[in-house]
Design an enzyme around this catalytic site. Structure first.
Site, PDB file in Angstrom:
ATOM      1  N   GLY A  93       0.788  -1.229   0.000  1.00 22.19           N
ATOM      2  CA  GLY A  93       0.000   0.000   0.000  1.00 22.19           C
ATOM      3  C   GLY A  93       0.816   1.274   0.000  1.00 22.19           C
ATOM      4  O   GLY A  93       0.325   2.321   0.449  1.00 22.19           O
ATOM      5  N   GLU A  94       2.052   1.213  -0.526  1.00 24.61           N
ATOM      6  CA  GLU A  94       2.886   2.424  -0.505  1.00 24.61           C
ATOM      7  C   GLU A  94       2.275   3.544  -1.349  1.00 24.61           C
ATOM      8  O   GLU A  94       2.388   4.722  -1.007  1.00 24.61           O
ATOM      9  CB  GLU A  94       4.303   2.104  -0.979  1.00 24.61           C
ATOM     10  CG  GLU A  94       5.239   3.309  -0.871  1.00 24.61           C
ATOM     11  CD  GLU A  94       6.694   2.959  -1.124  1.00 24.61           C
ATOM     12  OE1 GLU A  94       7.468   3.899  -1.424  1.00 24.61           O
ATOM     13  OE2 GLU A  94       7.064   1.769  -1.030  1.00 24.61           O
TER      14      GLU A  94
END
Length: 294
Positions: A93-94
């Site tokens: 989920g960067e």
């Protein structure tokens, strides 16, 4: 015992880990899982081993706009930072984390998992494979990493990722193409279909250049790739000198048959070929040769 634990980890890595890296649901739909906690963005660090290094500004801004309007629909996957227990490290989920900062969102929903470094890297690769904007070369490299680093087979990947085994095999074959062609695919100048057609081409680099210059379709590229290469012309037979041609003529007249003399250049050896049209001609030739020996 250690080998059994490793096999168990691999199995978990491809089943349970796949569930953790589910694609973001469409806008307006509820997330499949609720967040464990809400974490301030300044307490989160990116994964230093994240295979994805380039985040397109335009795509991030589009995601940031969506976050401003609807919030973060899919929670981030985090783990406790191994270097600092008071912080968290991104497992998956960067992009959402970066876009949240652009949208000036100060805290993000998150699910906390206990993963070791190997599992974190595996999830990062799986997450990248699921990206919508992934090009064919990035996809192929991801499959190879999962197979070489974690021991997964094509069959296992196909089942876990929801793709056919032939798709994974054909995509990985693109890694056998010259680097110049792989770069063209990465830059969007060639599609995956073009690249697959080039695999069987006799001159893949030459055909790739032609595709780019003329904007050929995949079907046109496939047709050219299947076209057999023109065979080189056979070298012309050496010209016979006047004496050899005269001797051939004399022998042909004497035997009433075709005679050819092929002398090996630079040597004293050669070959005489006598051509007969009927079996009677062959009998006559044998009679004459036998009579000469009597």
């Amino acid at each position: 015992m250690a080998e059994k634990r490793e096999r168990k980890a691999l199995k978990r890595g491809l089943s349970a880990l796949m569930a953790d890296v589910a694609p973001t649901p469409p806008a307006g739909e509820e997330p499949a899982r609720s967040a464990d906690i809400v974490v301030p963005v300044d307490q989160i660090s990116p994964n230093p081993d994240q295979p994805r290094r380039i985040f397109q500004p335009g795509a991030l801004e589009e995601l940031a706009s969506s976050i401003r309007e609807k919030g973060i629909i899919q929670p981030l996957i985090l783990r406790r930072d191994p270097a600092d227990e008071g912080r968290f490290q991104i497992v998956a989920g960067e992009r959402r984390w970066r876009a949240a900062q652009m949208a000036q969102v100060h805290a993000v929903p998150a699910i906390i998992r206990e993963f070791d470094d190997t599992e974190v890297l595996e999830i990062a690769i799986i997450e990248n494979i699921q990206r919508a904007d992934l090009n064919a070369m990035e996809e192929a490299a991801g499959y190879r990493q999962l197979m070489e680093r974690f021991g997964h087979t094509q069959e296992r990947l196909a089942e876990a990722l929801g793709k056919s085994r032939s798709h994974i095999a054909n995509t990985m074959r693109l890694l056998d193409l010259p680097m110049e062609i792989q770069t063209l695919v990465q830059d969007g100048k060639l599609t995956a279909g073009h690249a697959r057609a080039l695999i069987t081409a006799e001159d893949p680099l030459g055909l790739a250049g032609l595709i780019v210059r003329k904007g050929l379709s995949v079907r046109e590229a496939e047709r050219l790739a299947k076209k057999p290469k023109a065979s080189a012309p056979k070298p012309a037979a050496p010209q016979k000198d006047a004496d050899t041609r005269a001797l051939e003529s004399d022998l042909s007249a004497a035997l009433s048959m075709g005679v050819s003399i092929d002398h090996t250049p630079g040597e004293e050896a050669g070959r005489i070929t006598i051509r007969y049209k009927t079996l009677d001609d062959l009998d006559e030739l044998c009679r004459r040769l036998t009579a000469q020996g009597e």
